[in-house]
Design a protein around this motif. Structure first.
Motif, PDB file in Angstrom:
ATOM      1  N   GLN A   1     -31.423  -4.989 -38.841  1.00  0.00           N
ATOM      2  CA  GLN A   1     -31.333  -5.565 -37.012  1.00  0.00           C
ATOM      3  C   GLN A   1     -30.546  -6.325 -37.543  1.00  0.00           C
ATOM      4  O   GLN A   1     -30.478  -7.930 -37.700  1.00  0.00           O
ATOM      5  CB  GLN A   1     -33.248  -6.069 -37.554  1.00  0.00           C
ATOM      6  N   ALA A   2     -29.999  -6.621 -36.028  1.00  0.00           N
ATOM      7  CA  ALA A   2     -29.034  -7.417 -35.327  1.00  0.00           C
ATOM      8  C   ALA A   2     -29.099  -7.772 -34.248  1.00  0.00           C
ATOM      9  O   ALA A   2     -28.875  -6.783 -33.234  1.00  0.00           O
ATOM     10  CB  ALA A   2     -27.931  -7.128 -35.859  1.00  0.00           C
ATOM     11  N   LEU A   3     -29.118  -9.473 -33.835  1.00  0.00           N
ATOM     12  CA  LEU A   3     -29.149  -9.096 -32.523  1.00  0.00           C
ATOM     13  C   LEU A   3     -27.502  -9.511 -32.155  1.00  0.00           C
ATOM     14  O   LEU A   3     -26.703 -11.162 -33.044  1.00  0.00           O
ATOM     15  CB  LEU A   3     -29.539 -10.826 -32.337  1.00  0.00           C
ATOM     16  N   VAL A   4     -27.006  -8.892 -31.430  1.00  0.00           N
ATOM     17  CA  VAL A   4     -25.473  -9.436 -30.677  1.00  0.00           C
ATOM     18  C   VAL A   4     -25.403 -10.405 -29.600  1.00  0.00           C
ATOM     19  O   VAL A   4     -25.934  -9.742 -28.543  1.00  0.00           O
ATOM     20  CB  VAL A   4     -24.999  -8.011 -30.702  1.00  0.00           C
ATOM     21  N   VAL A   5     -24.828 -11.441 -30.220  1.00  0.00           N
ATOM     22  CA  VAL A   5     -24.492 -12.100 -28.302  1.00  0.00           C
ATOM     23  C   VAL A   5     -22.888 -12.361 -28.560  1.00  0.00           C
ATOM     24  O   VAL A   5     -22.250 -13.075 -28.852  1.00  0.00           O
ATOM     25  CB  VAL A   5     -25.383 -13.904 -28.638  1.00  0.00           C
ATOM     26  N   LYS A   6     -22.245 -11.846 -27.510  1.00  0.00           N
ATOM     27  CA  LYS A   6     -20.997 -11.984 -26.710  1.00  0.00           C
ATOM     28  C   LYS A   6     -20.459 -12.779 -25.714  1.00  0.00           C
ATOM     29  O   LYS A   6     -21.319 -12.469 -24.360  1.00  0.00           O
ATOM     30  CB  LYS A   6     -20.485 -10.397 -26.760  1.00  0.00           C
TER      31      LYS A   6
ATOM     32  N   THR B   1     -24.234 -12.545 -23.010  1.00  0.00           N
ATOM     33  CA  THR B   1     -25.237 -11.712 -23.125  1.00  0.00           C
ATOM     34  C   THR B   1     -25.944 -10.877 -24.598  1.00  0.00           C
ATOM     35  O   THR B   1     -24.795 -11.108 -24.961  1.00  0.00           O
ATOM     36  CB  THR B   1     -23.739 -10.545 -22.812  1.00  0.00           C
ATOM     37  N   ALA B   2     -26.846 -10.903 -25.039  1.00  0.00           N
ATOM     38  CA  ALA B   2     -27.701 -10.532 -25.981  1.00  0.00           C
ATOM     39  C   ALA B   2     -27.780  -9.723 -25.916  1.00  0.00           C
ATOM     40  O   ALA B   2     -28.377  -8.843 -24.681  1.00  0.00           O
ATOM     41  CB  ALA B   2     -27.946 -11.543 -26.266  1.00  0.00           C
TER      42      ALA B   2
ATOM     43  N   VAL C   1     -32.036  -1.223 -28.683  1.00  0.00           N
ATOM     44  CA  VAL C   1     -33.634  -1.118 -28.997  1.00  0.00           C
ATOM     45  C   VAL C   1     -34.018  -2.662 -27.595  1.00  0.00           C
ATOM     46  O   VAL C   1     -35.090  -2.646 -27.613  1.00  0.00           O
ATOM     47  CB  VAL C   1     -34.253  -1.770 -30.331  1.00  0.00           C
ATOM     48  N   SER C   2     -32.893  -2.977 -26.732  1.00  0.00           N
ATOM     49  CA  SER C   2     -33.575  -3.704 -25.576  1.00  0.00           C
ATOM     50  C   SER C   2     -32.323  -3.694 -25.274  1.00  0.00           C
ATOM     51  O   SER C   2     -31.181  -3.272 -25.018  1.00  0.00           O
ATOM     52  CB  SER C   2     -33.542  -5.253 -26.397  1.00  0.00           C
ATOM     53  N   GLN C   3     -33.055  -4.436 -23.809  1.00  0.00           N
ATOM     54  CA  GLN C   3     -31.415  -4.417 -22.206  1.00  0.00           C
ATOM     55  C   GLN C   3     -30.825  -5.569 -22.728  1.00  0.00           C
ATOM     56  O   GLN C   3     -30.926  -6.077 -23.253  1.00  0.00           O
ATOM     57  CB  GLN C   3     -32.663  -4.607 -21.227  1.00  0.00           C
ATOM     58  N   PRO C   4     -29.770  -5.135 -22.506  1.00  0.00           N
ATOM     59  CA  PRO C   4     -28.919  -6.807 -21.806  1.00  0.00           C
ATOM     60  C   PRO C   4     -29.326  -8.144 -21.807  1.00  0.00           C
ATOM     61  O   PRO C   4     -30.063  -7.778 -20.441  1.00  0.00           O
ATOM     62  CB  PRO C   4     -27.547  -6.384 -21.341  1.00  0.00           C
TER      63      PRO C   4
END
Length: 258
Positions: free
Chosen positions: A82-87, A97-98, A112-115
C-alpha cells in the motif's frame, strides 16, 4: 546389370559391372547431414521444441506505479503493498496530487483512489530537509500512527485523540488553521515509529526537523507536511491497513521519475 569381363594388360579379368553396382548401392561419398526444418506428416513443418506453442499467451509483467523511476521504486519495501504517492507540481511548488495505490502479487500496483488535490510546503521540496526550511522532505517513509483532535473515524492505525492537536492562528495566505489537525497521520521522517504523532523525540537530531504529518487541508501551503481535503483525509484513514505496511512516496514529479 550385365557383367562385363575386361582383360587387363596383365591378363587379369575384373568384373566392372558388379563393382559399379556395388559403389552405387553403398554410396561413394560420406552421408550428408539433413538440413532445414523437420517435415511432419502431410508436408507441414514440425514446430521446434524451443518455440512457444502457437497462440500461447505471453505472461504480463506486474504493473508499476506510473511516474516512478527505478531509483524511487527501489526504496519501496518489498513487504509494502500500500503506497500513498504524492507528486509535487514542481520542485518549488506547494501544489501536489496524491493517489493511493495497492499491490497485488500477480498483477502489480493499481490505483484504489481518485487523484486527491494536496498541498505541500511553501517552498516546495528537498532531499535534505532542515528544521524551518519550509520544504517537504523527499523520499519513501512508513505510515503507521494516526491521531487528531477529533475521535477516531474508524482507522485500523493506532489513533491518539488529544486536545494537543487543537490548532489556531493563520497560514501563509492568511487562511485560518483551525481544524487542520482534526485528523493526522504521522510520516515516519525523523520520529520514533509506534508512538503518538505528538512524540517529539527526533532520532536524527533537532536540526533535521520533524513533526511531518498528513493532515486536513487549510487552503494553503504547509510548513513541511502534506495536507488533503477533509473528506479525502477521512478516506485515507479508513483505507490504510497496517497489515499492508503502508508507505508514502513523496516528492516533486521530476525527482520521483528518476
Amino acid at each position: 546389370m550385365p557383367v562385363v569381363n575386361v582383360v587387363t594388360s596383365a591378363g587379369r579379368r575384373v568384373l566392372t559391372g558388379a563393382v559399379c553396382a556395388g559403389l552405387l548401392l553403398a554410396g561413394c561419398a560420406a552421408p550428408r547431414a539433413a538440413h532445414g526444418p523437420a517435415v511432419a506428416e502431410g508436408g507441414r513443418t514440425a514446430p521446434s521444441a524451443a518455440s512457444p506453442a502457437p497462440g500461447a499467451p505471453v505472461p504480463a509483467r506486474p504493473a508499476e506505479i506510473p511516474g516512478l523511476g527505478p531509483a524511487t521504486r527501489s526504496h519501496i519495501p518489498a513487504t509494502s503493498s500500500q503506497a500513498l504517492v504524492v507528486k509535487g507540481d514542481g520542485p518549488h511548488s506547494d501544489q501536489s496530487t496524491a493517489v493511493l495505490y495497492e499491490r497485488d502479487a500477480a498483477t502489480g500496483w493499481k490505483a484504489v483512489s481518485q487523484p486527491w488535490p494536496a498541498h505541500n510546503a511553501l517552498r516546495g521540496w528537498t532531499a535534505h530537509h532542515r528544521a524551518g526550511d519550509l520544504r517537504t522532505p523527499i523520499g519513501v517513509f512508513a505510515l503507521g500512527d494516526a491521531g487528531g483532535a477529533l475521535p477516531d473515524p474508524g482507522t485500523r492505525l493506532p489513533y491518539d485523540q488529544s486536545e494537543e492537536f487543537n490548532l489556531s492562528g493563520t497560514g501563509f495566505l492568511g487562511e485560518p488553521l483551525e481544524g487542520s489537525f482534526d485528523h493526522v497521520v504521522a510520516i515516519d521522517y525523523n520520529r520514533v515509529p509506534g508512538t503518538s504523532p505528538l512524540n517529539k523525540v527526533r532520532p536524527l537530531g533537532l536540526g533535521k526537523g520533524g513533526g511531518v504529518w498528513i493532515h486536513v487541508d487549510h487552503g494553503g501551503p504547509t510548513r513541511a507536511c502534506i495536507s488533503l481535503q477533509r473528506d479525502d483525509m477521512r478516506q485515507l484513514l479508513l483505507a490504510l491497513d497496517p497489515a499492508k505496511n503502508p508507505v508514502i512516496v513523496m516528492g516533486d514529479a521530476g525527482t520521483l521519475g528518476r
